[in-house]
Write a protein that holds these residues in place. Sequence first.
Motif, PDB file in Angstrom:
ATOM      1  N   TRP A 339       5.935   7.403  39.214  1.00 39.74           N
ATOM      2  CA  TRP A 339       5.582   6.654  39.045  1.00 39.74           C
ATOM      3  C   TRP A 339       5.350   5.671  40.240  1.00 39.74           C
ATOM      4  O   TRP A 339       4.337   5.055  41.354  1.00 39.74           O
ATOM      5  CB  TRP A 339       5.025   5.711  37.806  1.00 39.74           C
ATOM      6  CG  TRP A 339       3.621   5.548  37.650  1.00 39.74           C
ATOM      7  CD1 TRP A 339       2.694   4.824  38.367  1.00 39.74           C
ATOM      8  CD2 TRP A 339       3.148   4.356  36.126  1.00 39.74           C
ATOM      9  NE1 TRP A 339       2.189   4.262  38.067  1.00 39.74           N
ATOM     10  CE2 TRP A 339       2.184   3.809  36.548  1.00 39.74           C
ATOM     11  CE3 TRP A 339       4.133   4.408  35.206  1.00 39.74           C
ATOM     12  CZ2 TRP A 339       1.667   2.841  35.782  1.00 39.74           C
ATOM     13  CZ3 TRP A 339       4.062   3.508  34.426  1.00 39.74           C
ATOM     14  CH2 TRP A 339       2.270   2.768  34.654  1.00 39.74           C
ATOM     15  N   GLU A 363     -11.190  -0.591  40.034  1.00 38.45           N
ATOM     16  CA  GLU A 363     -10.541   1.224  40.541  1.00 38.45           C
ATOM     17  C   GLU A 363      -9.234   0.910  40.385  1.00 38.45           C
ATOM     18  O   GLU A 363      -8.766   2.504  39.691  1.00 38.45           O
ATOM     19  CB  GLU A 363     -11.605   1.270  41.597  1.00 38.45           C
ATOM     20  CG  GLU A 363     -12.702   1.654  41.792  1.00 38.45           C
ATOM     21  CD  GLU A 363     -13.454   0.466  41.825  1.00 38.45           C
ATOM     22  OE1 GLU A 363     -12.767  -0.985  42.173  1.00 38.45           O
ATOM     23  OE2 GLU A 363     -14.668   0.314  41.478  1.00 38.45           O
ATOM     24  N   ILE A 366      -7.728   0.963  36.912  1.00 37.00           N
ATOM     25  CA  ILE A 366      -8.333   2.057  35.798  1.00 37.00           C
ATOM     26  C   ILE A 366      -7.008   3.004  36.265  1.00 37.00           C
ATOM     27  O   ILE A 366      -7.017   3.889  35.196  1.00 37.00           O
ATOM     28  CB  ILE A 366      -9.537   2.657  36.491  1.00 37.00           C
ATOM     29  CG1 ILE A 366     -10.569   1.735  35.643  1.00 37.00           C
ATOM     30  CG2 ILE A 366      -9.731   3.544  35.488  1.00 37.00           C
ATOM     31  CD1 ILE A 366     -11.647   1.860  35.826  1.00 37.00           C
ATOM     32  N   ILE A 367      -6.495   3.534  37.462  1.00 34.48           N
ATOM     33  CA  ILE A 367      -5.819   4.415  37.644  1.00 34.48           C
ATOM     34  C   ILE A 367      -4.714   3.541  37.337  1.00 34.48           C
ATOM     35  O   ILE A 367      -3.279   4.726  36.697  1.00 34.48           O
ATOM     36  CB  ILE A 367      -5.915   4.682  38.815  1.00 34.48           C
ATOM     37  CG1 ILE A 367      -7.131   5.371  39.950  1.00 34.48           C
ATOM     38  CG2 ILE A 367      -4.377   5.651  39.862  1.00 34.48           C
ATOM     39  CD1 ILE A 367      -6.864   4.860  41.709  1.00 34.48           C
ATOM     40  N   LYS A 369      -4.304   1.888  34.368  1.00 35.78           N
ATOM     41  CA  LYS A 369      -3.841   2.236  32.681  1.00 35.78           C
ATOM     42  C   LYS A 369      -3.728   3.616  32.994  1.00 35.78           C
ATOM     43  O   LYS A 369      -3.236   4.532  31.545  1.00 35.78           O
ATOM     44  CB  LYS A 369      -5.279   1.814  32.778  1.00 35.78           C
ATOM     45  CG  LYS A 369      -5.471   1.655  30.664  1.00 35.78           C
ATOM     46  CD  LYS A 369      -4.485   0.312  30.537  1.00 35.78           C
ATOM     47  CE  LYS A 369      -4.847   0.572  28.764  1.00 35.78           C
ATOM     48  NZ  LYS A 369      -4.453   2.006  28.424  1.00 35.78           N
ATOM     49  N   LYS A 370      -5.066   4.475  33.780  1.00 31.81           N
ATOM     50  CA  LYS A 370      -4.107   6.173  33.102  1.00 31.81           C
ATOM     51  C   LYS A 370      -2.084   6.273  33.531  1.00 31.81           C
ATOM     52  O   LYS A 370      -2.583   7.002  32.634  1.00 31.81           O
ATOM     53  CB  LYS A 370      -5.431   7.149  34.107  1.00 31.81           C
ATOM     54  CG  LYS A 370      -4.874   8.733  33.808  1.00 31.81           C
ATOM     55  CD  LYS A 370      -5.852   9.418  34.528  1.00 31.81           C
ATOM     56  CE  LYS A 370      -6.051  10.606  34.442  1.00 31.81           C
ATOM     57  NZ  LYS A 370      -6.935  11.286  35.781  1.00 31.81           N
ATOM     58  N   LYS A 371      -2.050   6.093  34.740  1.00 31.58           N
ATOM     59  CA  LYS A 371      -0.789   6.076  34.068  1.00 31.58           C
ATOM     60  C   LYS A 371      -0.034   5.665  33.349  1.00 31.58           C
ATOM     61  O   LYS A 371       0.706   6.357  32.615  1.00 31.58           O
ATOM     62  CB  LYS A 371      -0.364   6.045  35.864  1.00 31.58           C
ATOM     63  CG  LYS A 371      -0.765   6.611  36.737  1.00 31.58           C
ATOM     64  CD  LYS A 371       0.041   8.034  36.977  1.00 31.58           C
ATOM     65  CE  LYS A 371      -0.538   8.947  38.533  1.00 31.58           C
ATOM     66  NZ  LYS A 371       0.602  10.066  38.378  1.00 31.58           N
ATOM     67  N   TYR A 372      -0.283   4.411  32.637  1.00 31.02           N
ATOM     68  CA  TYR A 372      -0.011   4.260  31.754  1.00 31.02           C
ATOM     69  C   TYR A 372       0.206   4.828  30.422  1.00 31.02           C
ATOM     70  O   TYR A 372       1.012   5.153  29.933  1.00 31.02           O
ATOM     71  CB  TYR A 372       0.230   2.530  30.779  1.00 31.02           C
ATOM     72  CG  TYR A 372       0.314   1.591  30.116  1.00 31.02           C
ATOM     73  CD1 TYR A 372       1.641   1.489  30.274  1.00 31.02           C
ATOM     74  CD2 TYR A 372      -0.809   1.200  28.764  1.00 31.02           C
ATOM     75  CE1 TYR A 372       1.886   1.116  28.842  1.00 31.02           C
ATOM     76  CE2 TYR A 372       0.033   0.834  27.646  1.00 31.02           C
ATOM     77  CZ  TYR A 372       1.511   0.689  27.736  1.00 31.02           C
ATOM     78  OH  TYR A 372       1.657   0.436  26.811  1.00 31.02           O
ATOM     79  N   ASP A 373      -1.585   5.238  30.594  1.00 30.87           N
ATOM     80  CA  ASP A 373      -1.146   6.162  29.152  1.00 30.87           C
ATOM     81  C   ASP A 373      -0.981   7.440  28.793  1.00 30.87           C
ATOM     82  O   ASP A 373      -0.224   8.153  28.007  1.00 30.87           O
ATOM     83  CB  ASP A 373      -2.913   6.513  28.786  1.00 30.87           C
ATOM     84  CG  ASP A 373      -3.918   5.356  29.152  1.00 30.87           C
ATOM     85  OD1 ASP A 373      -3.160   4.205  27.949  1.00 30.87           O
ATOM     86  OD2 ASP A 373      -4.711   5.631  29.021  1.00 30.87           O
ATOM     87  N   GLU A 374      -0.584   7.978  29.800  1.00 35.52           N
ATOM     88  CA  GLU A 374       0.587   9.428  30.241  1.00 35.52           C
ATOM     89  C   GLU A 374       1.385   9.242  29.968  1.00 35.52           C
ATOM     90  O   GLU A 374       2.149   9.634  29.218  1.00 35.52           O
ATOM     91  CB  GLU A 374       0.322   9.687  32.189  1.00 35.52           C
ATOM     92  CG  GLU A 374      -0.681  10.128  32.179  1.00 35.52           C
ATOM     93  CD  GLU A 374      -0.608  10.665  33.569  1.00 35.52           C
ATOM     94  OE1 GLU A 374       0.408  11.662  34.106  1.00 35.52           O
ATOM     95  OE2 GLU A 374      -1.727  10.651  35.117  1.00 35.52           O
ATOM     96  N   ASN A 377       2.142   8.404  25.960  1.00 35.15           N
ATOM     97  CA  ASN A 377       1.887  10.371  25.790  1.00 35.15           C
ATOM     98  C   ASN A 377       3.316  11.090  25.457  1.00 35.15           C
ATOM     99  O   ASN A 377       4.056  11.698  24.390  1.00 35.15           O
ATOM    100  CB  ASN A 377       1.116  10.996  26.501  1.00 35.15           C
ATOM    101  CG  ASN A 377      -0.383  10.805  26.821  1.00 35.15           C
ATOM    102  OD1 ASN A 377      -0.570  10.717  24.936  1.00 35.15           O
ATOM    103  ND2 ASN A 377      -1.847  11.140  26.729  1.00 35.15           N
TER     104      ASN A 377
END
Length: 551
Positions: A339, A363, A366-367, A369-374, A377
């Motif tokens: 990342w 924008e 958001i990208i 944050k999406k990586k952070y959520d991945e 997981n």
Amino acid sequence: MYRVDSLKIIVQINKDGSADISEQIFYDAYSIKEIYHNIDYNGYGEIENLNIYFGKNGNYQLANEGYDKKIGTYEKINEGEVAKIKLYYPLNEEEAYFMFNYKLQNAITIYNDTAQFCKKLVEKDFENPIENIEILIKLPEEVNQELIKAFWHGHFDEKIDILNEREIRFKIKNYHQEEPIEINILFPKEIIFSQNKNIFKDKNGYEEIIKKEKKLYDDINLKRKIVSHGNVIGNIVFGICLSWIIFVVIFIYKNNGKRYVVKDEEGYFKEISTNFSPAIVGAIVTKNINPAQLFATLMDLIRKEILLLDGKNGKVLLSLKRDCLLNDLEEYEKFILKWYIEEIGNGEEVFIEEIENSLKNKEKYIIFKKKYDEWKNLLENGLKKVGFRLEEPKSLGITLGFLTGILSIPIGFIFLILFDSSKFIIFPFFISFSLIIYTISVKRYSLEAEKLKIKWLSFKKFLLNYSSFKESKFDSHDIREQYFIYALAMGISKEVLEEYKKVLRKDSEIKRKIYDFRVIENLMNLMEKKEKNFILKLIEDFSGKNFISKK
């Protein structure tokens, strides 16, 4: 919108068999324009001497017939033998009295052995409940009270009172239009002197009327007993249903939600296992995955010299060490490298400013944050790998909860209708959905997970009391660096820093070589800032300091 605070009806029976009736109504209105009132004269002859009064504070004015939307005008329309009256009198958050006075010529019936006044005095045509109703019947003259018989018809608990030798009164509170109120009075016919043939019946009526009243009374009592027994049975059924719901809730909680009790280990756990990284331990202790664990993972990669922190051209640089082995890293550690270094950087290194730029607008954030959520997981998978997981709920509890919740809907409606009791409404509209949601949401950590938490809470306790230990193997700067990263992940870095200060003040050389207290204290303050900035700010403030990186 309005409320009827009181309705008082006075019936004056006259010697000629007629009756003068006065209906006095007190309105408390929010906003109305007309007053509607019906008078049923079926079987009593035409309405005579109708006078309508309106007013406030006891000051009455006579209304005028001829409705033309002027205050105090009314119209009367006869439909069958019901007089429907519409009075124009707007009210806006006001109180007002209205009085309807009229005469009925055929008000009573004269039998050979008694006289009778029987009339429905309150019909079911009021839109709203009436708080207080009082009906007063006055005979033409005094008679022996024992010769007066008074009855009321309707399913009410109130009683009718013979006040004296001339007056009979019926009172009721909170009338909800269940049934019309009918009053039946028997009294000596000798006090009536009338030439009106319409009111005479050439037969005895007393015994027959008394017999009918007794039957009505018995029927009402029977209905009351049935209702009373039904209420008792309904309460029992309600109690059984509620007890079952409580049993199901307790059963689900004990089998799927009650936390396993694990005995706290005596002493302290001090050893660090390679299977339990700072992020894993932080998530176990807090039962939560948060950015502090991401930062701790990043710091741990720097400590292990997989990432190097340096400065270049006045900027802060984070670079991947050449020829380092990545096979032993966990997936969530590899993800950070990919990342930051590959996706944000150039594949070998990344400037902190580049990471900052990835958060400059909505924008890009958001990208990010999406990586952070991945990453979260992946860390969750790591937790499961070491045995820290939620236990699979037992199927019996799930089945009981769902079946009970679903069946509560039809059963609640059936009992609501069967027992005519509003309390059963909680089953279809509250308990059913609440129980299903509860069944789905109740979870607990496995026994192994609880044991892990106790173990690492003991380690946390050790860190919070670090300065009390004299063992040399825990007193090296490498161990302290590693412990400090665990403290970051557990959210106790400030406290552990204070413990370190107590030790390091005794050795100025170690303090000089390993820690810059001003920098570390700044780090702790920065960690309290917004989630999206704290990782970047932390690393940036770290740059150029001899804290972890050992190039």
